[in-house]
Design a protein around this motif. Structure first.
Motif, PDB file in Angstrom:
ATOM      1  N   PHE A  82      -2.083  -5.208  -6.551  1.00 38.61           N
ATOM      2  CA  PHE A  82      -2.910  -4.375  -5.671  1.00 38.61           C
ATOM      3  C   PHE A  82      -3.761  -3.407  -6.476  1.00 38.61           C
ATOM      4  CE2 PHE A  82       0.902  -5.479  -3.291  1.00 38.61           C
ATOM      5  CZ  PHE A  82       0.369  -5.964  -2.121  1.00 38.61           C
ATOM      6  N   ASP A  83      -4.974  -3.186  -6.019  1.00 33.91           N
ATOM      7  CA  ASP A  83      -5.838  -2.159  -6.584  1.00 33.91           C
ATOM      8  C   ASP A  83      -5.538  -0.875  -5.805  1.00 33.91           C
ATOM      9  OD1 ASP A  83      -7.827  -0.455  -7.398  1.00 33.91           O
ATOM     10  OD2 ASP A  83      -9.437  -1.940  -7.244  1.00 33.91           O
ATOM     11  N   GLN A  97     -11.199   0.481   8.105  1.00 40.41           N
ATOM     12  CA  GLN A  97     -11.737  -0.598   8.928  1.00 40.41           C
ATOM     13  C   GLN A  97     -12.420  -1.654   8.054  1.00 40.41           C
ATOM     14  OE1 GLN A  97     -12.385   2.620   9.426  1.00 40.41           O
ATOM     15  NE2 GLN A  97     -11.774   3.161  11.478  1.00 40.41           N
ATOM     16  N   GLN A  98     -12.795  -1.254   6.828  1.00 43.58           N
ATOM     17  CA  GLN A  98     -13.431  -2.204   5.912  1.00 43.58           C
ATOM     18  C   GLN A  98     -12.433  -3.218   5.369  1.00 43.58           C
ATOM     19  OE1 GLN A  98     -15.081   0.264   2.882  1.00 43.58           O
ATOM     20  NE2 GLN A  98     -16.608   1.178   4.223  1.00 43.58           N
ATOM     21  N   LEU A  99     -11.160  -2.900   5.473  1.00 42.90           N
ATOM     22  CA  LEU A  99     -10.120  -3.801   4.977  1.00 42.90           C
ATOM     23  C   LEU A  99      -9.564  -4.639   6.120  1.00 42.90           C
ATOM     24  CD1 LEU A  99      -8.173  -1.236   2.791  1.00 42.90           C
ATOM     25  CD2 LEU A  99      -9.814  -2.925   1.992  1.00 42.90           C
ATOM     26  N   GLN A 100      -9.089  -5.793   5.800  1.00 45.81           N
ATOM     27  CA  GLN A 100      -8.454  -6.640   6.794  1.00 45.81           C
ATOM     28  C   GLN A 100      -7.121  -6.005   7.196  1.00 45.81           C
ATOM     29  OE1 GLN A 100      -9.282  -9.567   8.252  1.00 45.81           O
ATOM     30  NE2 GLN A 100     -11.276  -9.619   7.283  1.00 45.81           N
ATOM     31  N   PRO A 101      -6.870  -5.811   8.493  1.00 51.39           N
ATOM     32  CA  PRO A 101      -5.581  -5.241   8.907  1.00 51.39           C
ATOM     33  C   PRO A 101      -4.398  -6.027   8.349  1.00 51.39           C
ATOM     34  CG  PRO A 101      -7.063  -5.350  10.779  1.00 51.39           C
ATOM     35  CD  PRO A 101      -7.744  -6.058   9.642  1.00 51.39           C
ATOM     36  N   LYS A 106       0.456  -6.440   4.996  1.00 54.64           N
ATOM     37  CA  LYS A 106       1.169  -7.130   3.923  1.00 54.64           C
ATOM     38  C   LYS A 106       1.439  -6.182   2.759  1.00 54.64           C
ATOM     39  CE  LYS A 106      -0.297 -11.795   4.982  1.00 54.64           C
ATOM     40  NZ  LYS A 106      -1.030 -12.980   4.548  1.00 54.64           N
ATOM     41  N   ALA A 107       0.460  -5.346   2.435  1.00 54.70           N
ATOM     42  CA  ALA A 107       0.646  -4.377   1.350  1.00 54.70           C
ATOM     43  C   ALA A 107       1.772  -3.414   1.687  1.00 54.70           C
ATOM     44  CB  ALA A 107      -0.654  -3.616   1.097  1.00 54.70           C
ATOM     45  N   ILE A 108       1.777  -2.882   2.896  1.00 46.72           N
ATOM     46  CA  ILE A 108       2.826  -1.953   3.308  1.00 46.72           C
ATOM     47  C   ILE A 108       4.191  -2.638   3.250  1.00 46.72           C
ATOM     48  CG2 ILE A 108       3.767  -0.652   5.264  1.00 46.72           C
ATOM     49  CD1 ILE A 108       0.805  -0.145   6.099  1.00 46.72           C
ATOM     50  N   PHE A 111       5.165  -2.894  -0.343  1.00 51.82           N
ATOM     51  CA  PHE A 111       5.501  -1.581  -0.877  1.00 51.82           C
ATOM     52  C   PHE A 111       6.897  -1.153  -0.424  1.00 51.82           C
ATOM     53  CE2 PHE A 111       0.724  -0.298  -0.829  1.00 51.82           C
ATOM     54  CZ  PHE A 111       0.480  -1.157  -1.886  1.00 51.82           C
ATOM     55  N   LEU A 112       7.176  -1.342   0.868  1.00 54.13           N
ATOM     56  CA  LEU A 112       8.492  -0.973   1.391  1.00 54.13           C
ATOM     57  C   LEU A 112       9.588  -1.808   0.739  1.00 54.13           C
ATOM     58  CD1 LEU A 112       7.660  -0.498   5.161  1.00 54.13           C
ATOM     59  CD2 LEU A 112       8.391   1.286   3.562  1.00 54.13           C
ATOM     60  N   TRP A 113       9.352  -3.095   0.583  1.00 48.72           N
ATOM     61  CA  TRP A 113      10.331  -3.972  -0.063  1.00 48.72           C
ATOM     62  C   TRP A 113      10.603  -3.494  -1.483  1.00 48.72           C
ATOM     63  CZ3 TRP A 113       9.614  -7.577  -4.139  1.00 48.72           C
ATOM     64  CH2 TRP A 113      10.734  -8.382  -4.397  1.00 48.72           C
ATOM     65  N   ARG A 114       9.523  -3.190  -2.216  1.00 51.11           N
ATOM     66  CA  ARG A 114       9.673  -2.719  -3.585  1.00 51.11           C
ATOM     67  C   ARG A 114      10.411  -1.387  -3.628  1.00 51.11           C
ATOM     68  NH1 ARG A 114      10.771  -5.649  -7.263  1.00 51.11           N
ATOM     69  NH2 ARG A 114       9.236  -7.139  -7.850  1.00 51.11           N
TER      70      ARG A 114
END
Length: 122
Positions: A82-83, A97-101, A106-108, A111-114
């Motif tokens: 991830f950037d 809103q510029q990012l795909q929900p 998936k990032a969240i 992150f939570l898993w990590r």
């Protein structure tokens, strides 16, 4: 519920009916030829989030998401996939809103898993 017969039918179709010259959803685009305006039928990006409630929840939870990013940013895998600077900057500006929900969810999730697997190791 999704009709399994429809799924089986679609999976059985030859690939050229599903994708041609890099154009995905070919069958749907052809079926909508006389129904949808040309510009809408051929577009390959979605300009509005597919799930408005997800975008709303992201905006309401922005501070919590930014806090989570801070907690996991030192994990070596995170920066590989991830950037975080761009993600953090985009969220801080309120321009998520510029990012795909789907990407943010998936990032969240990652992150939570990590975060929790790292806590278990400590």
């Amino acid at each position: 519920m999704l009709d399994t017969r429809l799924v089986q039918f679609f999976l059985a179709l030859p690939t050229p009916l599903k994708i041609s010259k890099g154009v995905r959803r070919r069958m749907i685009r052809l079926a909508m030829k006389d129904i949808l305006p040309y510009e809408i039928r051929i577009r390959d990006n979605k300009t509005v989030p597919a799930i408005p409630t997800v975008t709303y929840r992201i905006s309401k939870s922005r501070d919590e998401i930014l806090s989570l990013i801070k907690e996991v940013e030192k994990h070596p895998d995170i920066s590989r996939y991830f950037d975080l600077e761009k993600l953090t900057s985009t969220l801080q500006k309120g321009a998520h809103q510029q990012l795909q929900p789907r990407f943010i969810i998936k990032a969240i999730s990652y992150f939570l898993w990590r975060k929790y697997t790292q806590e278990e190791q400590d």
